[in-house]
Every structure is written in structure tokens, then in C-alpha cells.
Design a protein around this motif. Structure first.
Motif, short mmCIF file in Angstrom:
data_model
loop_
_atom_site.label_atom_id
_atom_site.label_comp_id
_atom_site.label_asym_id
_atom_site.label_seq_id
_atom_site.Cartn_x
_atom_site.Cartn_y
_atom_site.Cartn_z
N ASN A 67 0.89 -1.07 -0.09
CA ASN A 67 0.09 0.00 -0.02
C ASN A 67 0.69 1.20 0.02
O ASN A 67 0.30 2.33 0.37
CB ASN A 67 -1.08 0.01 1.15
N SER A 68 2.16 1.32 -0.53
CA SER A 68 2.71 2.38 -0.60
C SER A 68 3.58 2.31 -1.83
O SER A 68 4.04 1.37 -2.37
CB SER A 68 4.05 2.46 0.38
N PHE A 69 3.82 3.62 -2.62
CA PHE A 69 4.38 3.82 -3.66
C PHE A 69 5.81 3.46 -3.49
O PHE A 69 6.72 4.07 -2.76
CB PHE A 69 4.28 5.21 -4.38
N SER A 70 6.52 2.41 -4.30
CA SER A 70 7.94 1.94 -3.95
C SER A 70 8.60 1.76 -5.20
O SER A 70 8.07 1.46 -6.31
CB SER A 70 7.70 0.54 -3.28
N LEU A 71 9.83 2.03 -5.31
CA LEU A 71 10.63 1.67 -6.51
C LEU A 71 11.32 0.47 -6.31
O LEU A 71 11.64 -0.24 -5.32
CB LEU A 71 12.03 2.57 -6.22
N VAL A 72 11.11 -0.41 -7.36
CA VAL A 72 11.56 -1.78 -7.36
C VAL A 72 12.33 -1.97 -8.36
O VAL A 72 12.49 -1.35 -9.63
CB VAL A 72 9.99 -2.74 -7.95
N ASN A 78 16.10 -11.67 -6.97
CA ASN A 78 15.17 -10.86 -6.13
C ASN A 78 14.95 -9.55 -6.34
O ASN A 78 15.39 -9.07 -7.53
CB ASN A 78 15.84 -10.85 -4.68
N TYR A 79 14.23 -8.97 -5.81
CA TYR A 79 13.93 -7.53 -6.17
C TYR A 79 14.03 -6.46 -4.78
O TYR A 79 13.83 -6.94 -3.61
CB TYR A 79 12.54 -7.29 -6.38
N SER A 80 14.74 -5.63 -4.86
CA SER A 80 15.08 -4.51 -3.73
C SER A 80 14.01 -3.62 -3.98
O SER A 80 13.67 -2.80 -5.04
CB SER A 80 16.55 -3.68 -3.97
N ILE A 81 13.31 -2.99 -2.86
CA ILE A 81 12.40 -2.19 -2.78
C ILE A 81 12.24 -1.05 -2.14
O ILE A 81 13.05 -1.08 -0.95
CB ILE A 81 11.07 -3.12 -1.96
N TYR A 82 12.36 0.22 -2.55
CA TYR A 82 12.72 1.41 -1.68
C TYR A 82 11.30 2.23 -1.48
O TYR A 82 10.75 2.42 -2.30
CB TYR A 82 13.61 2.22 -2.67
N GLU A 93 7.00 -12.95 -3.38
CA GLU A 93 6.23 -12.13 -2.27
C GLU A 93 6.18 -10.76 -2.92
O GLU A 93 5.20 -10.20 -2.52
CB GLU A 93 7.58 -12.00 -1.31
N LEU A 94 6.86 -10.23 -3.99
CA LEU A 94 6.58 -9.00 -4.48
C LEU A 94 5.23 -9.21 -5.20
O LEU A 94 4.34 -8.22 -5.12
CB LEU A 94 7.87 -8.90 -5.56
N HIS A 95 4.94 -10.10 -5.86
CA HIS A 95 3.64 -10.14 -6.50
C HIS A 95 2.39 -10.17 -5.53
O HIS A 95 1.47 -9.57 -5.97
CB HIS A 95 3.61 -11.62 -7.44
N LYS A 96 2.87 -10.90 -4.66
CA LYS A 96 1.69 -10.89 -3.67
C LYS A 96 1.14 -9.67 -2.80
O LYS A 96 0.23 -9.49 -2.48
CB LYS A 96 2.23 -12.25 -2.35
N LYS A 97 2.45 -8.94 -2.67
CA LYS A 97 2.37 -7.79 -1.99
C LYS A 97 2.01 -6.66 -2.97
O LYS A 97 1.78 -5.19 -2.27
CB LYS A 97 3.35 -7.24 -1.04
N SER A 98 1.76 -6.63 -3.90
CA SER A 98 1.82 -5.59 -4.85
C SER A 98 0.54 -5.55 -5.60
O SER A 98 -0.32 -6.55 -5.81
CB SER A 98 2.85 -5.50 -5.95
N THR A 99 -0.03 -4.44 -6.12
CA THR A 99 -1.27 -4.14 -7.09
C THR A 99 -0.66 -4.33 -8.39
O THR A 99 0.57 -4.62 -8.67
CB THR A 99 -1.78 -2.91 -6.78
#
Length: 501
Positions: A67-72, A78-82, A93-99
Motif C-alpha cells: 500500500n505504498s508507492f515503492s521503487l522496485v 530478487n527485488y530491492s524495494i525502496y 512475495e513481490l507479486h503477492k504484496k503488490s497491486t
């Protein structure tokens, strides 16, 4: 919504970004986020994209994660999320937690606003105090002063964090201070401090105390009696802080424990090493004056920053209303549309562009420089969607040969060189205000261009009531007086999409 890591990664001005984002009429929507990035020089396009196609995305993109705008950013498998903090997720995990929302961006080169930072000055003062202590005081007095500097620094970071400035130091000590943790939560202790004396919190008095102790420490051993007294008095603050953490909030703050440890070590140094020099009334009075000054300065800064924060929030709410496109559109269409018969003279840009700007100006008008710069920026940023016509107000005057020659040189450059050369010559003129340099760029001698179209254009401007300069028209509609010319940047994307305009 905290976006610290994302803003830092994109090298944006945090205060400017958050102010523009919060003041957007559609805050906190994806549209507001996208428009703010555009305004800050990060061109972007938003999509609703099924996860099965995410493998085709670039190495870096923006998504809504937790629920937060994030740079992927892709990092191997893996993916670094900022966002408000940095974290690493695997693909599942990224697909599950993202819209399904993704935003592709391209960072543009923009002129950054350099903010004046107080930190170099603070570091210089710290260095002077530390060097002075090493050269002139005993080892335990030097250690005492260094601990005072640590206290000043930590207290100052807490003070700044109270007004929305993120502290990397406190973040590294406390971890995620944005979350409401039940254990080791600095956020719960610092931001929910209920102490208030003239608007100052308990942490603010920590800053006052350490500033005062630092100054007094420079005059050791003469001030040892006063300092020793204050170190004993700090026991009250230590006990109060531990009581609040242990029994009221029922959670411990790591940065508070660090300050308590600093006070405890200073107390031990005072008891063991400081000499019991007799009480001196003059030193006591000077110390009292010092505390009053320190208290007054911190109180003034606190009140000033609180007023600034209140004004910013109020201004942001007002700008949300002002930057509402429907309101702007209504104001724009309120005046009668002006139809010019001459749309060819000094025309630049794509002739099939959706938006045509007309700028009525005068080369000798000081305010016209910024208006021309706005038009040039828009032409550069939207070459396919925006065109423009420079409609100089010019009347032939035998007594003003310089003005006639300048206009003639502009026309010569327009007729014989590229549109870009013409725009650059206009920009160069407003920078230098030197007719001879424009003549050099034009490469002319005494021959004069046909200025009749310019005279007729000026007459059209006059007949339409466009006498004052600068004036910008959008597809024949005069830019509303209720708005600053720079506000066009906020509405240009929606103007391009508006088929009626």
C-alpha cells in the motif's frame, strides 16, 4: 505516507516533493504521485499490468507495494524495494504484496534547488570544541565535552525529526521508527511525548541541557562546580525518562537509552574526577544567562518551525483547490476566445500540435523573460503536442532605432536559421539585453527585414486588449489572472488530453 528511500534514490528534494504531492488536488492517488514526479523532472507513464508480464519490465520501475508507492529494482532473482525503508523480496512475495499498478519512469536532467544546510556549520563547531578540549583540557574533561557533543547531536536530530526531517542516525539506532512497534520503539517515545512546557517537549530540554553543558565545558575547571551540580540534577531527568518508558509507554527507546547512558557517564566523570572548586557567584550568574539564552533560542526555533509547518499544511490544502484542473479549466474558458488572423509570423513547434500557445511580450519588458522561459520549457518537453507564436508588441518609432533593429534581427534569425536558433536568440537577449550581440548572432549589417507583419500583429494584440505584457494564451484563451504563469506546468498534461480546449 513516507517515501524516504524512494525519494532519496531518485535524488529528489524531499520537502519539495512531499509539498507538491500533498498539495495535489487528487492526493494521495496514483495520478497525484505521477504528476508530482513529472513536475520534479521524472517523466513517467502509468499502466495496469498483470503480474505475468512483469518479467518484461525494465530493471527499475515503481509499483504499489504494501500500500505504498515503492521503487522496485531487480537484483538477480530478487527485488530491492525502496519506499519508507529498503527491503528485499523474492518474485512471489513481490507479486503477492503488490497491486497491478506499475509506473515506468525516466529521470530528466533538471536544475536542482540547492538548499542551505546548517550541518557543515554544526560539524565545524563540533570540531573546534573537540580540538580545543584536546589541546587545553585534561583527558577526562575532554571525554566529558565529547559526550556533551554527542548529546547535542542526538538531541538536534530528534528536534529535527519532530518537524518531518528524517534522521539517518536515529533510523540506524532505532531501526524502523515509522512503525508502531511494541519493543524498542523510538517513535512511540519521541513523537508521542506528552510533556509540554511553553510548547517544548522533554527531548527539547535535552537539547537545551547539552548545549549549555557544552559551552560550560569549555571553561573547565573554573565551571566544574556548576557542571557537577547539573550532572547531579540530570539524575531526575534519567529517572523520569526511565519511568515513562518502563511504566507509562511500556516500551524502551534505544536513542533515549543512548542519551541516558551519556548522562550517566558524565555523572560518573563528575563524581570521580571533577574537583570541588568553591561556588562562584559570577560564574553562576553567567551560567544562568547561558541557560536562558539556550532556552530562548530553542523555544524561538521550535515556535518558528511549528508556524512554518502549519503554514505549509494550510498552503498545501489551498493548493489542492487551486490546482484542481476543473476549476482552472472553468477560469480559462470564462473569457472570450481570441482569434488571430496571423498565426504564421514567428511560429515555432509542431503545426499539428493540440496546444498552441501565444505569448504577447515586449523585448524590453523585464517580466517577459520568465514567461518566455516557460514557453521554451514546454516546447522542449512536449515537442509533438505544443506549438507557440511569439507576438511581440512593436510599433515603429524613428527615435528608437535600437528597438527596430532588434526586432529586425529576430525576424532575420527566424527567416534564415532554425526555430531552435530563434528561440535561443530570444533567450540570449533576455539574459544579456545587448542589441549588438543579437546582431552578431543574426549576422546582419544595416539591411532591415520587412516588419509589416510585426506591426499588424501588434495592432491585433491592441485590438484584442492585449496591451500589458507578458500574456500567455492557450488555444486563444487568455491564461487566468488568478493563477501564476508557472502553474501551467501542473495543468499541461490535462490540457493536452482535453479535446474541447
Amino acid at each position: 505516507m513516507l517515501l524516504d528511500k524512494l525519494i532519496h534514490y531518485l535524488k529528489l528534494d524531499k520537502q519539495e516533493f512531499l509539498f507538491q504531492f500533498n498539495s495535489h488536488p487528487n492526493y494521495p492517488s496514483a495520478l497525484a504521485f505521477s504528476d508530482t514526479l513529472n513536475f520534479m523532472g521524472v517523466r513517467n507513464d502509468a499502466y495496469e499490468l498483470d503480474k505475468e508480464y512483469w518479467d518484461e519490465l525494465p530493471e527499475e520501475f515503481i509499483a504499489i507495494v504494501d500500500n505504498s508507492f515503492s521503487l522496485v529494482k531487480k537484483a538477480g532473482t530478487n527485488y530491492s524495494i525502496y519506499s519508507d525503508k529498503a527491503k528485499t523480496l523474492n518474485k512471489e512475495e513481490l507479486h503477492k504484496k503488490s497491486t497491478d499498478f506499475v509506473l515506468l519512469f525516466e529521470k530528466e536532467k533538471v536544475e536542482s534547488k540547492t538548499a542551505i544546510s546548517y550541518k557543515p556549520f554544526i560539524y565545524a563547531v563540533f570540531a573546534i570544541v573537540a580540538i580545543y578540549s584536546l589541546l587545553n583540557l585534561t583527558w577526562f574533561q575532554t571525554v566529558f565535552n565529547v559526550l556533551s557533543l554527542v548529546g547535542v547531536y542526538i538531541s538536534l536530530e530528534i528536534f529535527n525529526q519532530k518537524f518531518g526531517n528524517t534522521s539517518a542516525v536515529i533510523g540506524s539506532i532505532c531501526g524502523d521508527t515509522t512503525a508502531n512497534q511494541t519493543v524498542n520503539s523510538c517513535n512511540k517515545i519521541i513523537t508521542q511525548d506528552k510533556t509540554s512546557i511553553l510548547g517544548l517537549k522533554f527531548a527539547d530540554f535535552s537539547l537545551i541541557y547539552f548545549v549549555g553543558i557544552t559551552v560550560l565545558g569549555l571553561f573547565l575547571p573554573e565551571t566544574s562546580f556548576i557542571i557537577k551540580g547539573f550532572t547531579f540534577a540530570s539524575v531526575i531527568a534519567i529517572g523520569y525518562s526511565l519511568y515513562i518508558q518502563a511504566f507509562v509507554e511500556k516500551t524502551f527507546c534505544r536513542v533515549c537509552i543512548l542519551i541516558i547512558s551519556t548522562l550517566a557517564v558524565q555523572l560518573a566523570l563528575g563524581i570521580i574526577w571533577f574537583e570541588n572548586i568553591h561556588f562562584d557567584v559570577k560564574i553562576a550568574l553567567l551560567s544562568l544567562l547561558l541557560w536562558v539564552i539556550a532556552f530562548s533560542v530553542v523555544l524561538y526555533l521550535n515556535n518558528t518551525l511549528q508556524e512554518k509547518e502549519t503554514l505549509q499544511k494550510s498552503n498545501a490544502k489551498n493548493l489542492r483547490f487551486k490546482r484542481n484542473f476543473e476549476i482552472f479549466r472553468k477560469q480559462l474558458l470564462e473569457k472570450e476566445k481570441i482569434e488571430f488572423s496571423d498565426n504564421e509570423t514567428l511560429f515555432v513547434g509542431n503545426r499539428n500540435a493540440k496546444i498552441h500557445l501565444s505569448i504577447v511580450s515586449n523585448p524590453y519588458c523585464g517580466f517577459c523573460k520568465d514567461a518566455h522561459k516557460i514557453v521554451e520549457n514546454l516546447l522542449e518537453k512536449y515537442p509533438e503536442n505544443i506549438s507557440a507564436q511569439m507576438r511581440f508588441n512593436y510599433s515603429p518609432d524613428p527615435k528608437n532605432e535600437k528597438s527596430t533593429n532588434l526586432i529586425s534581427d529576430f525576424v532575420h534569425i527566424y527567416n534564415n536559421k532554425s526555430q531552435q536558433d530563434f528561440l535561443k536568440s530570444v533567450e540570449y537577449w533576455y539574459e544579456t539585453k545587448d542589441e549588438s550581440k543579437i546582431r552578431e548572432k543574426a549576422g546582419t549589417t544595416s539591411n532591415q527585414e520587412n516588419l509589416n507583419p510585426l506591426i499588424m500583429m501588434s495592432e491585433e494584440n491592441k485590438n484584442a486588449g492585449l496591451n500589458f505584457t507578458p500574456i500567455i494564451l492557450i488555444n486563444g484563451y487568455q491564461f487566468p489572472d488568478q493563477y501564476d504563469r508557472e502553474d501551467i506546468y501542473y495543468f499541461i498534461d490535462e490540457l493536452i488530453e482535453d479535446d474541447e480546449i
